[in-house]
Design a protein around this motif. Structure first.
Motif, PDB file in Angstrom:
ATOM      1  N   TYR A 171       0.838  -1.205   0.000  1.00  0.00           N
ATOM      2  CA  TYR A 171       0.000   0.000   0.000  1.00  0.00           C
ATOM      3  C   TYR A 171       0.877   1.260   0.000  1.00  0.00           C
ATOM      4  CZ  TYR A 171      -3.685   3.256   1.514  1.00  0.00           C
ATOM      5  OH  TYR A 171      -4.556   4.308   1.608  1.00  0.00           O
TER       6      TYR A 171
ATOM      7  N   ILE B 161       3.975   1.505  -0.988  1.00  0.00           N
ATOM      8  CA  ILE B 161       4.662   1.579  -2.285  1.00  0.00           C
ATOM      9  C   ILE B 161       3.740   2.260  -3.299  1.00  0.00           C
ATOM     10  CG2 ILE B 161       5.428   0.205  -4.273  1.00  0.00           C
ATOM     11  CD1 ILE B 161       6.444  -1.892  -2.200  1.00  0.00           C
ATOM     12  N   GLY B 162       2.478   1.819  -3.327  1.00  0.00           N
ATOM     13  CA  GLY B 162       1.529   2.389  -4.285  1.00  0.00           C
ATOM     14  C   GLY B 162       1.236   3.858  -4.016  1.00  0.00           C
ATOM     15  N   VAL B 163       1.129   4.217  -2.738  1.00  0.00           N
ATOM     16  CA  VAL B 163       0.902   5.625  -2.391  1.00  0.00           C
ATOM     17  C   VAL B 163       2.103   6.458  -2.829  1.00  0.00           C
ATOM     18  CG1 VAL B 163       0.646   7.240  -0.455  1.00  0.00           C
ATOM     19  CG2 VAL B 163      -0.683   5.117  -0.490  1.00  0.00           C
TER      20      VAL B 163
ATOM     21  N   PHE C  69       4.228   5.735  -5.166  1.00  0.00           N
ATOM     22  CA  PHE C  69       4.204   5.762  -6.631  1.00  0.00           C
ATOM     23  C   PHE C  69       3.243   6.846  -7.125  1.00  0.00           C
ATOM     24  CE2 PHE C  69       2.758   4.399 -10.792  1.00  0.00           C
ATOM     25  CZ  PHE C  69       3.916   3.946 -11.400  1.00  0.00           C
TER      26      PHE C  69
ATOM     27  N   GLY D 260      -6.482   2.148  -6.132  1.00  0.00           N
ATOM     28  CA  GLY D 260      -5.519   2.107  -7.238  1.00  0.00           C
ATOM     29  C   GLY D 260      -4.096   1.982  -6.729  1.00  0.00           C
ATOM     30  N   ALA D 261      -3.772   2.772  -5.709  1.00  0.00           N
ATOM     31  CA  ALA D 261      -2.423   2.734  -5.140  1.00  0.00           C
ATOM     32  C   ALA D 261      -2.131   1.352  -4.562  1.00  0.00           C
ATOM     33  CB  ALA D 261      -2.274   3.805  -4.062  1.00  0.00           C
ATOM     34  N   TYR D 262      -3.123   0.803  -3.866  1.00  0.00           N
ATOM     35  CA  TYR D 262      -2.929  -0.518  -3.251  1.00  0.00           C
ATOM     36  C   TYR D 262      -2.653  -1.563  -4.334  1.00  0.00           C
ATOM     37  CZ  TYR D 262      -3.996  -4.643  -0.356  1.00  0.00           C
ATOM     38  OH  TYR D 262      -3.940  -5.841   0.298  1.00  0.00           O
TER      39      TYR D 262
ATOM     40  N   ILE E  66      -1.490  -1.040  -7.335  1.00  0.00           N
ATOM     41  CA  ILE E  66      -0.172  -0.751  -7.915  1.00  0.00           C
ATOM     42  C   ILE E  66       0.910  -1.405  -7.047  1.00  0.00           C
ATOM     43  CG2 ILE E  66       1.558   1.082  -8.252  1.00  0.00           C
ATOM     44  CD1 ILE E  66      -0.840   2.922  -9.054  1.00  0.00           C
ATOM     45  N   GLY E  67       0.793  -1.213  -5.734  1.00  0.00           N
ATOM     46  CA  GLY E  67       1.788  -1.771  -4.817  1.00  0.00           C
ATOM     47  C   GLY E  67       1.797  -3.294  -4.814  1.00  0.00           C
ATOM     48  N   VAL E  68       0.602  -3.877  -4.875  1.00  0.00           N
ATOM     49  CA  VAL E  68       0.523  -5.345  -4.933  1.00  0.00           C
ATOM     50  C   VAL E  68       1.165  -5.844  -6.228  1.00  0.00           C
ATOM     51  CG1 VAL E  68      -1.066  -7.312  -5.125  1.00  0.00           C
ATOM     52  CG2 VAL E  68      -1.522  -5.505  -3.448  1.00  0.00           C
TER      53      VAL E  68
ATOM     54  N   PHE F 291       3.429  -4.331  -7.975  1.00  0.00           N
ATOM     55  CA  PHE F 291       4.868  -4.104  -7.839  1.00  0.00           C
ATOM     56  C   PHE F 291       5.514  -5.241  -7.041  1.00  0.00           C
ATOM     57  CE2 PHE F 291       8.606  -2.317  -5.816  1.00  0.00           C
ATOM     58  CZ  PHE F 291       9.176  -1.551  -6.812  1.00  0.00           C
TER      59      PHE F 291
END
Lengths: 203, 203
Positions: free
Chosen positions: A165, A167-169, A171, B163-165, B167-169, B171
């Motif tokens: 989470y 990482i995505g934030v 990003f 979306g961020a979550y 993206i992180g998953v 990644f």
């Protein structure tokens, strides 16, 4: 970071006279870490060199090696140290989500988004093998610390999801720089992240 | 994807006789999209060319342009279409987290992690301006659809966090490929993601 410091090329054994008293080993180490943070953030992991870090910190290449051993170890020292991370994680698990949110936002805000964490995400996404190994080491280290604070059979999965989470934030806010997460103020981001981190960490 | 197809260089106006009947416009469009998915996933956004996509699909460069107009539009068509996304999002909001989790896992599993979404994350992280704009367009499109299904004043923020979550998953599981999220089976991942997505989307 200052120009005068960056230009300094004094040998470690013959330190610049003006700095002799202030440059005790602890301060020197801190200066190297600070220079490493800036260098990794600006140049990414692959391009950054120990020589450049030494130049910015106003110390010799040999001193950096003596303190940190390798670029990988220097990098690990330049991201939030285990010591700092433990200070955030230790304590009442119920307030952990708030502490993690505050700590993350404070750190990114202080570096203005120029954080080694951002550089590392970029490096991993570019397929740099060394960055991937570093990332895995960081994950394993933080997992170890969470395990000491939060119980539960699926703690590994929950910590991995918190990591994903964030990482995505990172990003969205600091790499892509568009969308709601990029537009929030620091305080709004803390308020937004906290319940989501709680939901993942303490279901 | 097959070698025979990839090698075909038949002009669109004089199609390969053997394929004449099966290559109606809809099937051709599908073949182009399929070729685009594979090409973007393998080569990334910047390096992929319309010419290569056309070659793999066994059609002319001109036909790809006529259908899609530009590489950007071709890319957008190669990630899950608005049509598919709407089909996932529409329906009872209470089961939305389950549907999003299943749909995400199914899609990534089908492509074996070689998804244009992974290529796009890599491209954005590498600082490709076109990729950043594409990502922003995708975010805005999915946001529009979520808005039609879930009420609430902070829906933009919640969708951005989902979306961020993801993206992180993505990644962790498909770029870094280490840690708990990379080790889970597809079913385990669906079970893990669903409550977390629910917590973010429907607090």
């Amino acid at each position: 970071m200052e120009a005068s410091q960056a230009e300094a090329t004094a040998d470690e054994d013959v330190p610049h006279p003006a700095k002799k008293r202030t440059r005790d080993p602890e301060a020197r180490r801190a200066a190297i870490v600070e220079a490493a943070r800036a260098t990794f953030a600006e140049q990414g992991f692959a391009k950054a060199t120990i020589r450049e870090v030494a130049r910015r910190a106003g110390v010799t290449h040999g001193l950096v090696i003596r303190h940190f051993g390798s670029k990988e170890r220097l990098f690990l020292a330049s991201v939030p140290s285990s010591h700092n991370l433990m200070a955030e994680i230790a304590g009442d698990p119920r307030s952990l989500p708030t502490r993690v949110a505050r700590s993350y936002v404070r750190r990114m805000s202080r570096s203005g988004g120029c954080d080694p964490f951002v550089a590392l995400i970029r490096a991993v996404a570019s397929g740099e093998g060394a960055a991937e190994r570093l990332f895995a080491v960081m994950q394993e280290e933080s997992l170890e610390m969470y395990r000491q604070v939060i119980p539960g059979p699926d703690i590994d999965q929950r910590v991995a999801s918190v990591g994903a989470y964030l990482i995505g934030v990172t990003f969205s806010r600091y790499v892509l720089k568009s969308g709601s997460l990029a537009e929030m103020s620091d305080d709004e981001l803390v308020r937004h992240l906290t319940p989501n981190l709680r939901g993942i960490l303490l279901p």
